[in-house]
Every structure is written in C-alpha cells, then in structure tokens.
Design a protein around this motif. Structure first.
Motif, PDB file in Angstrom:
ATOM      1  N   UNK A 196      39.201 131.524 -32.444  1.00 31.22           N
ATOM      2  CA  UNK A 196      37.988 132.241 -32.783  1.00 31.22           C
ATOM      3  C   UNK A 196      37.461 132.817 -31.493  1.00 31.22           C
ATOM      4  N   UNK A 197      36.396 133.595 -31.575  1.00 29.92           N
ATOM      5  CA  UNK A 197      35.919 134.195 -30.337  1.00 29.92           C
ATOM      6  C   UNK A 197      35.097 133.209 -29.517  1.00 29.92           C
ATOM      7  N   UNK A 198      35.499 133.047 -28.270  1.00 26.16           N
ATOM      8  CA  UNK A 198      34.704 132.340 -27.269  1.00 26.16           C
ATOM      9  C   UNK A 198      34.921 133.095 -25.963  1.00 26.16           C
ATOM     10  N   UNK A 199      33.876 133.349 -25.205  1.00 31.70           N
ATOM     11  CA  UNK A 199      34.045 134.106 -23.960  1.00 31.70           C
ATOM     12  C   UNK A 199      34.868 133.333 -22.941  1.00 31.70           C
ATOM     13  N   UNK A 200      35.645 134.060 -22.148  1.00 33.24           N
ATOM     14  CA  UNK A 200      36.399 133.424 -21.053  1.00 33.24           C
ATOM     15  C   UNK A 200      35.697 133.718 -19.735  1.00 33.24           C
ATOM     16  N   UNK A 201      35.715 132.731 -18.860  1.00 32.33           N
ATOM     17  CA  UNK A 201      35.191 132.919 -17.508  1.00 32.33           C
ATOM     18  C   UNK A 201      36.164 132.258 -16.542  1.00 32.33           C
ATOM     19  N   UNK A 202      36.308 132.787 -15.339  1.00 33.18           N
ATOM     20  CA  UNK A 202      37.156 132.109 -14.354  1.00 33.18           C
ATOM     21  C   UNK A 202      36.466 130.846 -13.859  1.00 33.18           C
ATOM     22  N   UNK A 203      37.222 129.821 -13.582  1.00 28.22           N
ATOM     23  CA  UNK A 203      36.610 128.597 -13.061  1.00 28.22           C
ATOM     24  C   UNK A 203      35.926 128.870 -11.721  1.00 28.22           C
ATOM     25  N   UNK A 204      36.615 129.600 -10.878  1.00 28.59           N
ATOM     26  CA  UNK A 204      36.044 129.980  -9.586  1.00 28.59           C
ATOM     27  C   UNK A 204      36.200 131.480  -9.390  1.00 28.59           C
ATOM     28  N   UNK A 205      35.231 132.063  -8.724  1.00 25.83           N
ATOM     29  CA  UNK A 205      35.258 133.506  -8.502  1.00 25.83           C
ATOM     30  C   UNK A 205      34.533 133.819  -7.197  1.00 25.83           C
ATOM     31  N   UNK A 206      35.194 134.574  -6.383  1.00 25.35           N
ATOM     32  CA  UNK A 206      34.638 135.024  -5.107  1.00 25.35           C
ATOM     33  C   UNK A 206      34.057 133.867  -4.286  1.00 25.35           C
ATOM     34  N   UNK A 255      50.013 131.423 -24.344  1.00 25.68           N
ATOM     35  CA  UNK A 255      51.130 132.104 -25.007  1.00 25.68           C
ATOM     36  C   UNK A 255      52.363 132.095 -24.125  1.00 25.68           C
ATOM     37  N   UNK A 256      52.163 132.325 -22.842  1.00 33.87           N
ATOM     38  CA  UNK A 256      53.289 132.310 -21.888  1.00 33.87           C
ATOM     39  C   UNK A 256      53.934 130.935 -21.836  1.00 33.87           C
ATOM     40  N   UNK A 257      53.130 129.895 -22.015  1.00 32.31           N
ATOM     41  CA  UNK A 257      53.638 128.524 -21.939  1.00 32.31           C
ATOM     42  C   UNK A 257      54.215 128.026 -23.264  1.00 32.31           C
ATOM     43  N   UNK A 258      54.214 128.868 -24.292  1.00 37.31           N
ATOM     44  CA  UNK A 258      54.874 128.503 -25.545  1.00 37.31           C
ATOM     45  C   UNK A 258      53.972 128.198 -26.718  1.00 37.31           C
ATOM     46  N   UNK A 259      52.659 128.303 -26.530  1.00 35.75           N
ATOM     47  CA  UNK A 259      51.736 128.085 -27.650  1.00 35.75           C
ATOM     48  C   UNK A 259      51.785 129.298 -28.576  1.00 35.75           C
ATOM     49  N   UNK A 260      51.844 129.054 -29.873  1.00 31.91           N
ATOM     50  CA  UNK A 260      51.790 130.143 -30.853  1.00 31.91           C
ATOM     51  C   UNK A 260      50.327 130.417 -31.193  1.00 31.91           C
ATOM     52  N   UNK A 261      49.863 131.617 -30.803  1.00 34.49           N
ATOM     53  CA  UNK A 261      48.478 131.988 -31.067  1.00 34.49           C
ATOM     54  C   UNK A 261      48.350 132.600 -32.454  1.00 34.49           C
ATOM     55  N   UNK A 262      47.270 132.253 -33.139  1.00 33.79           N
ATOM     56  CA  UNK A 262      47.005 132.728 -34.497  1.00 33.79           C
ATOM     57  C   UNK A 262      45.579 133.252 -34.568  1.00 33.79           C
ATOM     58  N   UNK A 263      45.309 134.124 -35.521  1.00 33.84           N
ATOM     59  CA  UNK A 263      43.956 134.626 -35.722  1.00 33.84           C
ATOM     60  C   UNK A 263      43.051 133.576 -36.347  1.00 33.84           C
ATOM     61  N   UNK A 264      41.850 133.996 -36.725  1.00 34.90           N
ATOM     62  CA  UNK A 264      40.918 133.093 -37.395  1.00 34.90           C
ATOM     63  C   UNK A 264      41.572 132.491 -38.645  1.00 34.90           C
TER      64      UNK A 264
END
Length: 406
Positions: A196-206, A255-264
């Motif tokens: 589902x939608x959840x915003x992504x943020x980097x753990x550390x930035x600048x 996805x790169x690590x092999x998880x199959x992503x699905x929609x809602x």
C-alpha cells in the motif's frame, strides 16, 4: 463509589507523561492500564528484533529525557521495555495494571462515571490515553481463506522460526510490514509483499539521520488543518528501520533481492488471493515521496546556509520491471502464512458522549474536548504530526495538565 480527582486511561507514553506532571503537582490521580505489565505495546505487539525507528535522542518523556551514550542509535525492544519500567518505578506513578475501562459516562454535577471490570469509579477529570493503535486491522475477507493457512497480525509476529515452513505473504508496506518482510526474506523465506502507499525516506541524508533534518525543517510541527483532508491523518509513517544501526528500506531493493511485489490486496476466495493492478502507480508515489522529502531538506539547508555535503540517492527501478501479478494461488505458490501488516484502528465508543468527528477521531483543541474534565492525549495528529511520538507527546500533555490544574 470510589472517587478520584483524575483518571488516566492507558499506561503508555502519553498516559505516563500525564501522570508524571500530576504527581509533581501533588494532584490525586490514577492510571488504569489493561495490560499486566508496563510497556504493553512494546512488550506484546512487537517482534523480537524490533528497535526504535526514531533515534534515541527523541526519547523525551518528562523527567526521563535520553541521556545515554548512544543518542544516534536505536533502542532495542528489551531496553525500551526497561525504560518504561524504570520510569514508573522512579516516580512511583500510580498505575493499576489489569484494569480495563469499559465505559466513561457523564454524571450530574460535571463528574464522570468510569466503569471498569472491578466496579464503578467517579472522577472529576478523565484523560483518555489509549492511543491510535488499539485493534488490529484485518479485512473481513480473511475469513474466506483456507483453514490450513496460518494468519496473524503483525502485532503477533515474533520471528521467522515461529512460522510454518513455506512462503509468506505479507500484506502492508508500512514500517512494520517492510521490516518483517525484510527479516523473513533475509532468513531464506520466499516472500510475497502486497504494498500500500507509505512514503519512503532515506535513513541518512547529507550527513545526518533524516529524522534530525525533519525535526529542524518543522515537518513534525505540521498541524491537521494543513492536511489535504481529515482522512490524511491516518496515512502511514515513512518506511525506515532502526535495525543493525539503522538503514533505509526500498521496495525496489526488495524486488532485486527476490521479493515478489504485489499491488493493494483486493480480496480472497478459497485458496486464491487477488490484488489490484496498481503496483507501479504505488511505487511511483513512494519514489516521489522520497524526492519531495529530500527536496524539502535541500531547500532548508540552502536557506540556512548550512555546510552539509551534497548527496544524490540511488534511483532503483527494479520494481517497475517486475511482472504485474493480480492473482496468487496460495497452494501453488507454497504460501503457508499470511501476515496482516495493515496497521490498527482505534475506538472511542466507550466514551458515552459525542466527542468524535465522522471518522471517529476525537474533536479537541490541544487535547481538550468541549466537555469540561474530558481530555485526549497521545493520538496521531491530535494537534500536530508529532502528537503521538516520544518526541512530541509532551505538548498536548502539558496543555491538558494546565487545563486540569488551572
């Protein structure tokens, strides 16, 4: 009938903070906590490897602000529990455990009748500190699934060894869903992840933890009136992890690590689960959220003239190239477990007064309702984005305590 000046319902961070202030002021009160021990949510609703997602310096309960030697670390579950135990013991807070509140009703004369399993109690003030996470959210169609599929809410997940052999379907891509999915696939499990939608943020930035930047830019000072709609109060928190020193979570990396992503998730009928064909749309929104957060930080750094190293985040695309799957046959996919990581709902129906809006959310001004002596603390977006956080719960608590004692 027993009479107490103030009853606080809920012994989490908001309830204990309220108790601390009243204790310092010498005001009669009691905290009713349904659980048997302190730190119920952290003790009983989190998995074994859980850590804080926010840095330790954000632990700012009154009288117990973090003063350890790892302010930028992330406290593990056992230390979180110990922190709350010490807090109650140090200040001798009057917490009555194993006391569930069934009803709060007004009485003649401006008092309230509080019904518990042990009997009735009268109070001049009632502070509801039960929080936003009371009832696990599981869709009704879950009952259509085969009985040999183990189903559990994320609050009951503990570790990969707890689950039967086989693949796992995780439903939900907020902080809990992603952290659990990551632990499972890194343990060798095949994981299907319905996002589902959840915003992504980097753990550390600048050069800093993103949380520190977000505090500085005023992100957590946002008030509900700035939201696009009242329902936006229920949006997910940014995808982050504090495990292993803290790191970013990225669906494309999954996805790169092999998880199959699905929609809602859309429904379930027997051994077949269906999903909406909105995966790529959701990924695009998640990617944009990260860019927007970073742009906000960049703008702040430029405006303040802060010397912070430039940083360009990697732009992964793996999720977009994945095949869109809208049906999953659990048996052929060897899925033996479904973990519902769709969050929680809250319920104020035990308060026998019209205190909520059409979404069931309390109507207050900094925690103060229109009914004298009735208050709420510790809910997401009660007065600000940070209202339920260890970092920000104190503001609403102080407002409520001031009203009680004025």
């Amino acid at each position: 009938m027993e009479t107490i000046e103030t009853i606080i319902i809920g012994g989490g961070q908001a309830g204990l903070s309220t108790s601390y202030h009243l204790k310092q002021l010498g005001r009669e009160h009691v905290v009713f906590e349904a659980a048997e021990k302190p730190a119920h949510a952290w003790r009983n609703d989190r998995w074994d490897s859980f850590t804080f997602v926010t840095p330790n310096w954000t632990i700012q309960l009154p009288g117990a602000e973090y003063d350890g030697d790892d302010p930028d670390g992330y406290l593990p579950k056992e230390e979180i529990i110990a922190y709350f135990e010490r807090y109650i013991e140090k200040y001798d807070l009057p917490v009555r455990f194993k006391t569930s509140v069934l009803e709060v009703a007004p009485m003649d004369g401006g008092s309230y009748q509080v019904k518990t399993e042990a009997g009735m109690i009268q109070a001049r003030n009632v502070v509801i500190a039960t929080g936003s996470f009371q009832k696990p959210k599981i869709p009704a169609f879950a009952s259509n699934l085969p009985t040999d599929i183990q189903q559990l809410h994320s609050g009951f997940y503990r570790n990969p060894g707890q689950l039967p052999d086989g693949a796992v379907l995780v439903v939900g891509a907020g902080q809990s869903g992603l952290q659990i999915a990551e632990e499972l696939y890194q343990s060798g499990r095949k994981v299907y992840l319905s996002v589902g939608f959840a915003p992504r943020a980097p753990r550390r930035y600048r050069g800093r933890d993103v949380f520190a930047w977000l505090v500085d830019v005023g992100f957590f000072e946002q008030t509900p009136d700035k939201l696009p709609s009242p329902k936006a109060r229920f949006g997910a928190n940014p995808q982050l992890s504090g495990k292993n020193g803290g790191h970013s979570l990225n669906l494309h990396q999954f996805a790169r690590d092999g998880v199959t992503l699905l929609g809602h998730i859309a429904g379930a009928d027997g051994g077949r689960v269906t999903f909406k064909s909105d995966l790529k749309e959701t990924l695009a929104r998640t990617d944009k959220a990260e860019k927007d957060i970073c742009a906000m930080i960049d703008k702040y750094i430029a405006a303040k003239g802060i010397d912070a190293p430039l940083e360009t985040l990697p732009e992964l695309q793996d999720g977009y190239s994945a095949e869109e799957v809208t049906e999953l046959e659990l048996k052929s996919a060897k899925v033996k477990t479904i973990i519902w990581a769709m969050g929680y709902t809250f319920d104020c129906s035990f308060v026998k007064l019209p205190v909520t809006d059409e979404d069931g959310f309390p109507i207050t001004q900094r925690g103060v309702t229109q009914y004298p002596g009735l208050y709420f603390v510790g809910m997401n977006w009660l007065s600000k984005r940070k209202s339920a956080l260890l970092l920000g719960v104190k503001e609403d608590v102080e407002s409520v305590v001031a009203e009680i004692t004025k």
